[in-house]
Design an enzyme around this catalytic site. Structure first.
Site, PDB file in Angstrom:
ATOM      1  N   LYS A 131      -3.557   5.287  10.894  1.00 36.25           N
ATOM      2  CA  LYS A 131      -2.347   4.829  10.231  1.00 36.25           C
ATOM      3  C   LYS A 131      -2.734   3.963   9.038  1.00 36.25           C
ATOM      4  O   LYS A 131      -3.644   3.136   9.120  1.00 36.25           O
ATOM      5  CB  LYS A 131      -1.488   4.012  11.193  1.00 36.25           C
ATOM      6  CG  LYS A 131      -0.234   3.438  10.517  1.00 36.25           C
ATOM      7  CD  LYS A 131       0.407   2.352  11.356  1.00 36.25           C
ATOM      8  CE  LYS A 131       1.493   1.634  10.567  1.00 36.25           C
ATOM      9  NZ  LYS A 131       1.984   0.435  11.226  1.00 36.25           N
TER      10      LYS A 131
ATOM     11  N   HIS B  89       4.113   1.433   2.262  1.00 36.39           N
ATOM     12  CA  HIS B  89       5.290   0.716   1.771  1.00 36.39           C
ATOM     13  C   HIS B  89       5.966   1.521   0.656  1.00 36.39           C
ATOM     14  O   HIS B  89       7.195   1.660   0.619  1.00 36.39           O
ATOM     15  CB  HIS B  89       4.891  -0.661   1.219  1.00 36.39           C
ATOM     16  CG  HIS B  89       4.177  -1.528   2.198  1.00 36.39           C
ATOM     17  ND1 HIS B  89       2.902  -1.987   1.968  1.00 36.39           N
ATOM     18  CD2 HIS B  89       4.548  -2.023   3.402  1.00 36.39           C
ATOM     19  CE1 HIS B  89       2.520  -2.740   2.996  1.00 36.39           C
ATOM     20  NE2 HIS B  89       3.499  -2.779   3.878  1.00 36.39           N
TER      21      HIS B  89
ATOM     22  N   CYS C 270       2.328 -10.403  19.998  1.00 35.67           N
ATOM     23  CA  CYS C 270       1.527  -9.900  18.884  1.00 35.67           C
ATOM     24  C   CYS C 270       2.011 -10.569  17.607  1.00 35.67           C
ATOM     25  O   CYS C 270       3.172 -10.372  17.206  1.00 35.67           O
ATOM     26  CB  CYS C 270       1.642  -8.380  18.757  1.00 35.67           C
ATOM     27  SG  CYS C 270       0.854  -7.732  17.260  1.00 35.67           S
TER      28      CYS C 270
ATOM     29  N   CYS D 230      -2.424  -4.990  21.239  1.00 35.00           N
ATOM     30  CA  CYS D 230      -1.215  -4.393  20.683  1.00 35.00           C
ATOM     31  C   CYS D 230      -1.531  -2.945  20.333  1.00 35.00           C
ATOM     32  O   CYS D 230      -2.543  -2.676  19.670  1.00 35.00           O
ATOM     33  CB  CYS D 230      -0.775  -5.158  19.428  1.00 35.00           C
ATOM     34  SG  CYS D 230       0.462  -4.277  18.433  1.00 35.00           S
TER      35      CYS D 230
ATOM     36  N   HIS E 290       0.842  -1.197   0.000  1.00 33.54           N
ATOM     37  CA  HIS E 290       0.000   0.000   0.000  1.00 33.54           C
ATOM     38  C   HIS E 290       0.880   1.251   0.000  1.00 33.54           C
ATOM     39  O   HIS E 290       2.100   1.168  -0.149  1.00 33.54           O
ATOM     40  CB  HIS E 290      -0.997  -0.019   1.168  1.00 33.54           C
ATOM     41  CG  HIS E 290      -0.364  -0.147   2.532  1.00 33.54           C
ATOM     42  ND1 HIS E 290       0.496   0.795   3.050  1.00 33.54           N
ATOM     43  CD2 HIS E 290      -0.489  -1.105   3.494  1.00 33.54           C
ATOM     44  CE1 HIS E 290       0.868   0.442   4.270  1.00 33.54           C
ATOM     45  NE2 HIS E 290       0.302  -0.711   4.559  1.00 33.54           N
TER      46      HIS E 290
ATOM     47  N   LYS F 275      -3.585  -2.344   6.040  1.00 31.49           N
ATOM     48  CA  LYS F 275      -4.728  -3.167   5.670  1.00 31.49           C
ATOM     49  C   LYS F 275      -5.603  -3.466   6.886  1.00 31.49           C
ATOM     50  O   LYS F 275      -6.818  -3.519   6.795  1.00 31.49           O
ATOM     51  CB  LYS F 275      -4.252  -4.478   5.036  1.00 31.49           C
ATOM     52  CG  LYS F 275      -3.605  -4.291   3.666  1.00 31.49           C
ATOM     53  CD  LYS F 275      -4.610  -3.843   2.627  1.00 31.49           C
ATOM     54  CE  LYS F 275      -3.952  -3.687   1.263  1.00 31.49           C
ATOM     55  NZ  LYS F 275      -4.894  -3.193   0.253  1.00 31.49           N
TER      56      LYS F 275
ATOM     57  N   HIS G 159      -1.479  -2.663  16.205  1.00 34.05           N
ATOM     58  CA  HIS G 159      -2.480  -3.362  15.395  1.00 34.05           C
ATOM     59  C   HIS G 159      -3.878  -3.318  15.999  1.00 34.05           C
ATOM     60  O   HIS G 159      -4.847  -3.699  15.331  1.00 34.05           O
ATOM     61  CB  HIS G 159      -2.048  -4.818  15.182  1.00 34.05           C
ATOM     62  CG  HIS G 159      -0.863  -4.963  14.294  1.00 34.05           C
ATOM     63  ND1 HIS G 159       0.438  -4.972  14.774  1.00 34.05           N
ATOM     64  CD2 HIS G 159      -0.761  -5.064  12.952  1.00 34.05           C
ATOM     65  CE1 HIS G 159       1.269  -5.090  13.755  1.00 34.05           C
ATOM     66  NE2 HIS G 159       0.578  -5.153  12.645  1.00 34.05           N
TER      67      HIS G 159
ATOM     68  N   CYS H  47       3.011  -7.981  14.813  1.00 35.68           N
ATOM     69  CA  CYS H  47       4.356  -7.422  14.974  1.00 35.68           C
ATOM     70  C   CYS H  47       5.428  -8.501  14.983  1.00 35.68           C
ATOM     71  O   CYS H  47       6.612  -8.181  14.850  1.00 35.68           O
ATOM     72  CB  CYS H  47       4.458  -6.627  16.279  1.00 35.68           C
ATOM     73  SG  CYS H  47       3.499  -5.112  16.353  1.00 35.68           S
TER      74      CYS H  47
END
Length: 537
Positions: free
Chosen positions: A313, A31, A137, A162, A28, A316, A165, A140
């Site tokens: 943030k 990245h 997690c 987490c 996405h 996905k 996430h 992570c």
């Protein structure tokens, strides 16, 4: 890209890396943001005439990949192969990323060296067997400290989540092998103090220093509850912790344990570009691993901020992931490469909106830059038959443009090449573009053209040569950022034929005046930044 003759033979390469990205899904904007930044940085240094090595790749081991593959009914290797070949590599090609290597952690050149590295640490007494229980997690791929967790709300009330996430952690208990990370706390703090620019930005540095000062725990470097990973060489009941495996890509990709000459000429990285959520891995665990092996440490670890959409943030898991192709289809690849580095100060969080991109594209790219290139080419064609005239009547106004270009070159080279202030460097170039636009507005060459006397024509020639030569400098400076449109401008100015390839022009010399030769054939090519159509539904 091929090396140029001006590169110093035998000199260490300027080595830049991105994170290696998890292949649990397609890439996405987040990245692509880091990867484009690394591409601009390495293109800049290549255009300085330096030897450069740019590395990116994919992280393909670990529990997260295994679960994603299982959910899709395929093996982890098949899942990774599909994502890499159908999503990751094609996107980097689409975005004109000029990486020198693409490392995959499932490649034998990597896995063999990872086992050797870990075996060596074990033989040195840096690794021991123990047990661990704690919150983990999977997203992570990291054990969390209790103080790092946040309380769930609503349907997740009563659970610990987490903080990255926003998903419940799992309580794991297993027998593992541990790396003696705790022993390296004092050495790391000493290194940070001696190298204050090692971690950037300063807020990231302060976070890491505070974390290490509180004392480090030994690091679990193996997992025994699943098997998708690199086997621990002395105990095949365990696989190597995915982060130890992943971090070593920066060494294995440049010849560690296999090509000593390449390794010596490349390692360590001068710049690790990362997201701030993986800061501790790169600024604590990675340097400690290198210290344990007696290897040199990286030059800088630079953490970019998060891209935000609607305050979330971009990821996905938060459903704010946007495909880069959604934007390039509308704005074009070069504008995409330009926008995020121009709109967001690197190292800070930044918000993306379609409206902001559209406004900046129209104002800065189409109106300021693209329109300037079109006007200058059209006037040289109209008044001088497309042959660049000689400047024999330069005055104070022309001198100011020359000085403006020299200033833009010095500022952009310092900010992009040294400080990784992409926004500041790009703004310096576009401030100069605005200066040239203002110069043309003040000089009014369309009015000067009506004076057919020798003095009038000499004045007109001076104005148009100055404007064209200014654009020559801009094309060189923006080539690392927008290579396709820079090439088009370069060809429009007749520079490809008269000066050679744009990639061979040195950014640090772009401010030298009078380079574009008199008589160069200037043509009005396609519009660099076409008017945007309405946003697609």
């Amino acid at each position: 890209m091929a090396a140029t003759g001006s590169e110093k033979q035998g000199a260490k390469a300027f080595y830049v890396s991105t994170p290696i990205y998890y292949v649990n899904d397609a890439p996405h904007l987040g990245h692509a943001y880091t990867t484009v930044a690394g591409d601009v940085l390495t293109r800049w240094h290549r255009q300085r005439g330096e030897k450069v090595w740019y590395l990116t790749g994919t992280d393909e081991h670990g529990q997260k990949i295994m679960r994603t593959a299982e959910a899709n009914g395929v093996t982890p290797q098949a899942w990774a192969d599909k994502l890499v070949e159908e999503a990751w590599k094609p996107l980097w090609e689409h975005l004109d990323i000029a990486n020198d290597d693409f490392i995959r952690t499932t490649e034998k050149r990597h896995t063999d060296r990872v086992q050797e590295f870990v075996q060596d640490l074990y033989d040195k007494g840096e690794i021991y067997k123990g047990g661990y229980e704690g919150p983990y997690c999977v997203g992570c791929e990291e054990y969390k400290l209790p103080g790092d967790l946040i309380d769930g709300e609503g349907d997740l009330a009563g659970q610990k989540l987490c903080p990255i996430h926003k998903k419940p952690v799992e309580l794991l208990k297993e027998e593992n092998y541990f790396f003696k990370l705790s022993a390296y706390g004092p050495k790391l703090l000493e290194f940070y103090a001696a190298n204050p620019d090692f971690i950037q930005p300063e807020s990231a540095r302060n976070e890491v220093v505070n974390f290490v000062e509180q004392g480090l725990q030994d690091l679990s470097i193996s997992r025994s509850t699943f098997d998708w990973g690199v086997p621990v060489p002395w105990d095949d009941e365990h696989v190597i912790y995915v982060w130890v495996d992943a971090l070593l890509n920066y060494a294995t990709a440049v010849g560690y344990g296999a090509d000593q000459e390449k390794f010596d000429g490349t390692f360590p990285a001068d710049v690790h570009l990362i997201g701030k959520d993986i800061l501790r891995f790169h600024s604590v665990i990675w340097p400690a691993m290198l210290m344990a092996q007696g290897l040199p440490l990286p030059g800088k670890v630079v953490a970019n901020g998060w891209l935000m959409v609607g305050g979330e943030k971009m990821s996905k898991s938060n459903l704010t992931g946007i495909k880069p192709q959604d934007l390039t289809a509308h704005f074009g690849v070069d504008a995409y490469r330009w926008y995020f580095l121009r709109a967001i100060a690197y190292g800070s969080d930044g918000s993306f909106s379609w409206e902001d991109f559209s406004a900046r594209y129209t104002s800065e790219l189409a109106n300021d830059y693209g329109n300037l290139a079109s006007r200058v080419a059209a006037m040289v064609g109209k008044y001088f038959g497309g042959a660049l005239p000689a400047d024999t009547a330069a005055g104070d106004a022309e001198l100011a443009v020359r000085e403006g270009l020299a200033k833009a070159v010095a500022t952009a080279d310092r900010k992009i090449g040294e400080e990784l202030d992409f926004q500041g460097g790009i703004l310096a170039v576009f401030d100069f573009v605005k200066q040239v636009n203002g110069y043309i507005t003040e000089q009014e060459p369309w009015k000067v053209a009506k004076d057919t006397s020798p003095e009038g024509q000499a004045r007109l020639a001076a104005v148009l040569y100055t404007a064209a030569e200014a654009l020559r400098g801009v094309a060189v400076l923006l080539n690392p950022v927008m290579p396709e449109t820079s090439r088009k401008l370069w060809e429009s100015l007749g520079a490809e034929e008269s000066l050679g390839a744009l990639a061979d022009q040195r950014v640090q010399d772009a401010g030298t005046w009078g380079v574009l030769p008199v008589g160069a054939t200037v043509t009005k090519g396609a519009v660099l930044f076409p008017r945007l159509e309405e946003k697609p539904a």
